[in-house]
Design a protein around this motif. Structure first.
Motif, PDB file in Angstrom:
ATOM      1  N   THR A   5       0.842  -1.198   0.000  1.00  0.00           N
ATOM      2  CA  THR A   5       0.000   0.000   0.000  1.00  0.00           C
ATOM      3  C   THR A   5       0.875   1.245   0.000  1.00  0.00           C
ATOM      4  OG1 THR A   5      -0.161  -0.012   2.414  1.00  0.00           O
ATOM      5  CG2 THR A   5      -1.892  -1.148   1.191  1.00  0.00           C
ATOM      6  N   GLN A   6       0.389   2.258  -0.697  1.00  0.00           N
ATOM      7  CA  GLN A   6       1.109   3.524  -0.767  1.00  0.00           C
ATOM      8  C   GLN A   6       0.137   4.662  -0.471  1.00  0.00           C
ATOM      9  OE1 GLN A   6       3.465   2.303  -4.724  1.00  0.00           O
ATOM     10  NE2 GLN A   6       4.189   4.250  -3.862  1.00  0.00           N
ATOM     11  N   THR A   7       0.620   5.612   0.289  1.00  0.00           N
ATOM     12  CA  THR A   7      -0.181   6.794   0.580  1.00  0.00           C
ATOM     13  C   THR A   7       0.664   8.047   0.472  1.00  0.00           C
ATOM     14  OG1 THR A   7       0.274   6.571   2.950  1.00  0.00           O
ATOM     15  CG2 THR A   7      -1.793   5.598   2.112  1.00  0.00           C
ATOM     16  N   VAL A  19       7.942  16.968   0.061  1.00  0.00           N
ATOM     17  CA  VAL A  19       6.866  15.993   0.115  1.00  0.00           C
ATOM     18  C   VAL A  19       7.389  14.694   0.716  1.00  0.00           C
ATOM     19  CG1 VAL A  19       7.328  15.054  -2.203  1.00  0.00           C
ATOM     20  CG2 VAL A  19       5.024  14.915  -1.236  1.00  0.00           C
ATOM     21  N   THR A  20       6.525  13.998   1.420  1.00  0.00           N
ATOM     22  CA  THR A  20       6.860  12.688   1.986  1.00  0.00           C
ATOM     23  C   THR A  20       5.835  11.679   1.520  1.00  0.00           C
ATOM     24  OG1 THR A  20       7.873  13.661   3.964  1.00  0.00           O
ATOM     25  CG2 THR A  20       7.190  11.354   4.091  1.00  0.00           C
ATOM     26  N   LEU A  21       6.325  10.597   0.950  1.00  0.00           N
ATOM     27  CA  LEU A  21       5.467   9.517   0.485  1.00  0.00           C
ATOM     28  C   LEU A  21       5.700   8.302   1.368  1.00  0.00           C
ATOM     29  CD1 LEU A  21       6.196   9.782  -3.368  1.00  0.00           C
ATOM     30  CD2 LEU A  21       4.656  11.164  -1.963  1.00  0.00           C
ATOM     31  N   SER A  22       4.646   7.526   1.554  1.00  0.00           N
ATOM     32  CA  SER A  22       4.722   6.382   2.451  1.00  0.00           C
ATOM     33  C   SER A  22       4.421   5.076   1.732  1.00  0.00           C
ATOM     34  CB  SER A  22       3.756   6.564   3.617  1.00  0.00           C
ATOM     35  OG  SER A  22       3.825   5.480   4.505  1.00  0.00           O
ATOM     36  N   CYS A  23       5.072   4.025   2.177  1.00  0.00           N
ATOM     37  CA  CYS A  23       4.882   2.696   1.588  1.00  0.00           C
ATOM     38  C   CYS A  23       4.843   1.654   2.700  1.00  0.00           C
ATOM     39  CB  CYS A  23       6.017   2.391   0.627  1.00  0.00           C
ATOM     40  SG  CYS A  23       6.044   0.696   0.009  1.00  0.00           S
ATOM     41  N   SER A  24       3.794   0.844   2.699  1.00  0.00           N
ATOM     42  CA  SER A  24       3.711  -0.282   3.624  1.00  0.00           C
ATOM     43  C   SER A  24       3.848  -1.569   2.832  1.00  0.00           C
ATOM     44  CB  SER A  24       2.384  -0.265   4.380  1.00  0.00           C
ATOM     45  OG  SER A  24       2.323   0.843   5.245  1.00  0.00           O
ATOM     46  N   LEU A  88       5.061   9.297 -11.376  1.00  0.00           N
ATOM     47  CA  LEU A  88       4.432   8.244 -10.590  1.00  0.00           C
ATOM     48  C   LEU A  88       5.549   7.588  -9.778  1.00  0.00           C
ATOM     49  CD1 LEU A  88       1.879   6.496 -10.013  1.00  0.00           C
ATOM     50  CD2 LEU A  88       2.666   4.980 -11.850  1.00  0.00           C
ATOM     51  N   TYR A  89       5.401   7.573  -8.476  1.00  0.00           N
ATOM     52  CA  TYR A  89       6.398   6.965  -7.602  1.00  0.00           C
ATOM     53  C   TYR A  89       5.872   5.614  -7.132  1.00  0.00           C
ATOM     54  CZ  TYR A  89       8.909  11.305  -7.821  1.00  0.00           C
ATOM     55  OH  TYR A  89       9.604  12.387  -8.283  1.00  0.00           O
TER      56      TYR A  89
END
Lengths: 115, 110
Positions: A5-7, A19-24, A88-89
């Motif tokens: 999941t990415q948020t 900006v900070t992007l998160s990945c679980s 797109l990251y």
């Protein structure tokens, strides 16, 4: 089993912001990799984290950074955003780094637009 | 530096026809991957090929690997519209990063 999941999924930022992007990752996966996808440059590797340590790094400026937490969740940060950072990251996780289990599972991505 | 080339970049084909996408890479690799990407979506893993001569098939798609020639092919049999997407190959060696090809945008015409 839940996937990667990415948020957030979509983000609009202004030049100069950060900006900070998160990945679980998938539960039990310890390796997390980040990729940038743009129409002009295609898919490019940013960095990989394994057990909270950066193990591989791509050819991106120091404005791009990341980290991994003890629960394998990972964040990437981009400071002083430029228009060219619009992309797109994608985050990908894998179980470990052994030869037979290095399949990477990709998340849905975060679409970053810099205006 | 590992480089990966795919061809063709664009492919428009009629339903029912067969075609092949080629993936060449420049240095030793011990894993080759094929992914599919639909517009605006993430990457879906199709195949992982680990050894010379490896062949994997799923439905109308078949992938093969020739490590001596540093070449992988993705063969499409009797194409159907649902196969329209962009297909990427990617290679890695040891614990190194994935290096992706440029992608092949496949359009299936009824």
């Amino acid at each position: 089993k839940a996937g990667v999941t990415q948020t957030p999924r979509y983000l609009i930022k202004t030049r100069g912001q950060q900006v900070t992007l998160s990945c679980s990752p998938i539960s039990g996966h310890r390796s997390v990799s980040w990729y940038q996808q743009t129409p002009g440059q295609g898919l490019q590797f940013l960095f990989e984290y394994f057990s909270e340590t950066q193990r591989n790094k791509g050819n991106f400026p120091g404005r791009f950074s990341g980290r991994q937490f003890s629960n394998s969740r990972s964040e990437m940060n981009v400071s002083t955003l430029e228009l060219g950072d619009s992309a797109l990251y994608l985050c990908a996780s894998s179980p470990d780094r052994g030869l037979l289990s290095y399949e990477q599972y990709f998340g849905p991505g975060t679409r970053l637009t810099v205006t | 530096e590992l480089k990966v080339e795919q061809n063709p970049l664009f492919l428009s084909m009629q339903e029912g026809k067969n075609y092949t996408i080629y993936c060449n890479y420049s240095t030793t690799s011990d894993r080759l991957y094929w992914y599919r990407q639909d517009p605006g979506k993430s990457l879906e893993s199709l195949f992982v090929l680990l050894s010379n001569g490896a062949v994997k098939q799923e439905g109308r798609l078949m992938a093969s690997l020739d490590t001596k020639a540093r070449l992988s092919t993705l063969h499409i049999t009797a194409a159907v519209h649902d196969l329209s997407a962009t297909y990427f190959c990617a290679v890695s060696f040891g614990n190194e990063k994935l290096t992706f090809g440029t992608g092949t945008r496949l359009t299936i015409i009824p």
